[in-house]
Design a protein around this motif. Structure first.
Motif, PDB file in Angstrom:
ATOM      1  N   LEU A  45     -86.324  -9.944 -72.751  1.00 16.50           N
ATOM      2  CA  LEU A  45     -86.063 -10.599 -71.465  1.00 16.50           C
ATOM      3  C   LEU A  45     -87.369 -10.965 -70.766  1.00 16.50           C
ATOM      4  O   LEU A  45     -87.521 -12.074 -70.243  1.00 16.50           O
ATOM      5  N   HIS A  46     -88.314 -10.042 -70.775  1.00 17.11           N
ATOM      6  CA  HIS A  46     -89.621 -10.318 -70.180  1.00 17.11           C
ATOM      7  C   HIS A  46     -90.329 -11.435 -70.939  1.00 17.11           C
ATOM      8  O   HIS A  46     -90.963 -12.299 -70.333  1.00 17.11           O
ATOM      9  N   ASN A  47     -90.215 -11.403 -72.271  1.00 15.92           N
ATOM     10  CA  ASN A  47     -90.833 -12.458 -73.079  1.00 15.92           C
ATOM     11  C   ASN A  47     -90.329 -13.831 -72.657  1.00 15.92           C
ATOM     12  O   ASN A  47     -91.116 -14.766 -72.503  1.00 15.92           O
ATOM     13  N   SER A  48     -89.033 -13.951 -72.471  1.00 12.53           N
ATOM     14  CA  SER A  48     -88.450 -15.237 -72.069  1.00 12.53           C
ATOM     15  C   SER A  48     -89.031 -15.717 -70.751  1.00 12.53           C
ATOM     16  O   SER A  48     -89.363 -16.901 -70.605  1.00 12.53           O
ATOM     17  N   ALA A  49     -89.182 -14.800 -69.799  1.00 17.86           N
ATOM     18  CA  ALA A  49     -89.750 -15.165 -68.501  1.00 17.86           C
ATOM     19  C   ALA A  49     -91.214 -15.584 -68.653  1.00 17.86           C
ATOM     20  O   ALA A  49     -91.666 -16.558 -68.040  1.00 17.86           O
ATOM     21  N   ILE A  50     -91.945 -14.870 -69.486  1.00 18.78           N
ATOM     22  CA  ILE A  50     -93.359 -15.192 -69.719  1.00 18.78           C
ATOM     23  C   ILE A  50     -93.482 -16.566 -70.369  1.00 18.78           C
ATOM     24  O   ILE A  50     -94.289 -17.399 -69.936  1.00 18.78           O
ATOM     25  N   TYR A  51     -92.692 -16.824 -71.404  1.00 21.93           N
ATOM     26  CA  TYR A  51     -92.743 -18.114 -72.093  1.00 21.93           C
ATOM     27  C   TYR A  51     -92.432 -19.251 -71.131  1.00 21.93           C
ATOM     28  O   TYR A  51     -93.080 -20.290 -71.143  1.00 21.93           O
ATOM     29  N   ARG A  52     -91.417 -19.038 -70.295  1.00 24.17           N
ATOM     30  CA  ARG A  52     -91.021 -20.069 -69.330  1.00 24.17           C
ATOM     31  C   ARG A  52     -92.173 -20.363 -68.364  1.00 24.17           C
ATOM     32  O   ARG A  52     -92.500 -21.521 -68.100  1.00 24.17           O
ATOM     33  N   LYS A  53     -92.821 -19.329 -67.861  1.00 29.33           N
ATOM     34  CA  LYS A  53     -93.918 -19.518 -66.910  1.00 29.33           C
ATOM     35  C   LYS A  53     -95.129 -20.187 -67.555  1.00 29.33           C
ATOM     36  O   LYS A  53     -95.856 -20.933 -66.896  1.00 29.33           O
ATOM     37  N   LEU A  54     -95.341 -19.902 -68.846  1.00 31.04           N
ATOM     38  CA  LEU A  54     -96.467 -20.499 -69.562  1.00 31.04           C
ATOM     39  C   LEU A  54     -96.144 -21.883 -70.110  1.00 31.04           C
ATOM     40  O   LEU A  54     -97.041 -22.608 -70.537  1.00 31.04           O
ATOM     41  N   GLY A  55     -94.855 -22.214 -70.133  1.00 31.74           N
ATOM     42  CA  GLY A  55     -94.448 -23.505 -70.664  1.00 31.74           C
ATOM     43  C   GLY A  55     -94.533 -23.583 -72.177  1.00 31.74           C
ATOM     44  O   GLY A  55     -94.844 -24.633 -72.739  1.00 31.74           O
ATOM     45  N   VAL A  56     -94.271 -22.464 -72.848  1.00 34.77           N
ATOM     46  CA  VAL A  56     -94.295 -22.422 -74.312  1.00 34.77           C
ATOM     47  C   VAL A  56     -92.933 -21.984 -74.827  1.00 34.77           C
ATOM     48  O   VAL A  56     -92.111 -21.441 -74.083  1.00 34.77           O
ATOM     49  N   LEU A  57     -92.717 -22.210 -76.119  1.00 31.23           N
ATOM     50  CA  LEU A  57     -91.438 -21.850 -76.718  1.00 31.23           C
ATOM     51  C   LEU A  57     -91.482 -20.551 -77.516  1.00 31.23           C
ATOM     52  O   LEU A  57     -90.473 -19.914 -77.724  1.00 31.23           O
ATOM     53  N   LYS A  58     -92.685 -20.193 -77.960  1.00 30.65           N
ATOM     54  CA  LYS A  58     -92.797 -18.977 -78.766  1.00 30.65           C
ATOM     55  C   LYS A  58     -94.171 -18.338 -78.580  1.00 30.65           C
ATOM     56  O   LYS A  58     -95.113 -18.979 -78.106  1.00 30.65           O
ATOM     57  N   ARG A  59     -94.265 -17.090 -78.964  1.00 26.04           N
ATOM     58  CA  ARG A  59     -95.483 -16.303 -78.797  1.00 26.04           C
ATOM     59  C   ARG A  59     -96.688 -16.946 -79.461  1.00 26.04           C
ATOM     60  O   ARG A  59     -97.785 -16.962 -78.906  1.00 26.04           O
TER      61      ARG A  59
END
Length: 65
Positions: A45-59
Protein backbone atom coordinates in the motif's frame (compact mmCIF):
# COMPACT_ATOMS: atom_id res chain seq x y z
CA UNK A 1 13.81 15.35 2.57
CA UNK A 2 14.99 12.32 0.58
CA UNK A 3 18.16 13.29 -1.23
CA UNK A 4 19.22 10.23 -3.21
CA UNK A 5 18.54 10.48 -6.96
CA UNK A 6 17.54 14.10 -6.54
CA UNK A 7 14.27 13.13 -4.88
CA UNK A 8 13.10 15.86 -2.56
CA UNK A 9 10.11 16.04 -0.27
CA UNK A 10 6.94 15.32 -2.23
CA UNK A 11 4.68 15.27 0.78
CA UNK A 12 5.91 11.81 1.73
CA UNK A 13 4.77 10.63 5.12
CA UNK A 14 7.51 9.64 7.56
CA UNK A 15 6.69 5.97 6.91
CA UNK A 16 6.85 6.47 3.12
CA UNK A 17 10.24 8.16 3.51
CA UNK A 18 11.49 5.23 5.57
CA UNK A 19 10.19 2.69 3.05
CA UNK A 20 11.57 4.63 0.09
CA UNK A 21 15.04 4.63 1.61
CA UNK A 22 14.81 0.88 2.22
CA UNK A 23 13.61 0.29 -1.34
CA UNK A 24 16.62 2.22 -2.62
CA UNK A 25 18.79 -0.31 -0.74
CA UNK A 26 17.16 -2.91 -3.01
CA UNK A 27 15.38 -4.71 -0.18
CA UNK A 28 12.39 -6.88 -1.04
CA UNK A 29 8.93 -6.05 0.30
CA UNK A 30 9.17 -8.91 2.79
CA UNK A 31 12.52 -7.64 4.08
CA UNK A 32 11.20 -4.10 4.43
CA UNK A 33 8.11 -5.37 6.25
CA UNK A 34 10.25 -7.32 8.71
CA UNK A 35 12.53 -4.34 9.36
CA UNK A 36 9.72 -1.97 10.24
CA UNK A 37 7.35 -4.54 11.78
CA UNK A 38 4.40 -4.30 9.39
CA UNK A 39 2.78 -6.72 6.96
CA UNK A 40 3.82 -7.13 3.35
CA UNK A 41 0.34 -5.89 2.39
CA UNK A 42 1.01 -2.65 4.25
CA UNK A 43 4.30 -2.23 2.39
CA UNK A 44 2.51 -2.72 -0.91
CA UNK A 45 0.00 0.00 0.00
CA UNK A 46 2.82 2.39 0.86
CA UNK A 47 4.60 1.43 -2.36
CA UNK A 48 1.55 2.43 -4.39
CA UNK A 49 1.43 5.82 -2.69
CA UNK A 50 5.17 6.33 -3.25
CA UNK A 51 4.95 5.37 -6.94
CA UNK A 52 2.00 7.72 -7.43
CA UNK A 53 3.85 10.64 -5.82
CA UNK A 54 6.97 9.95 -7.89
CA UNK A 55 4.99 9.48 -11.08
CA UNK A 56 6.40 6.01 -11.77
CA UNK A 57 4.78 2.65 -12.38
CA UNK A 58 7.30 0.35 -10.74
CA UNK A 59 10.25 0.32 -8.36
CA UNK A 60 12.84 -0.17 -11.10
CA UNK A 61 11.87 3.20 -12.56
CA UNK A 62 13.54 5.06 -9.69
CA UNK A 63 15.55 2.72 -7.46
CA UNK A 64 18.58 2.32 -9.68
CA UNK A 65 19.27 5.97 -10.45
Amino acid sequence: MISRCGITSLNFTKKEQEILLLMQRVLKNREIAERISVSVSTIKLHNSAIYRKLGVLKRADFVHC
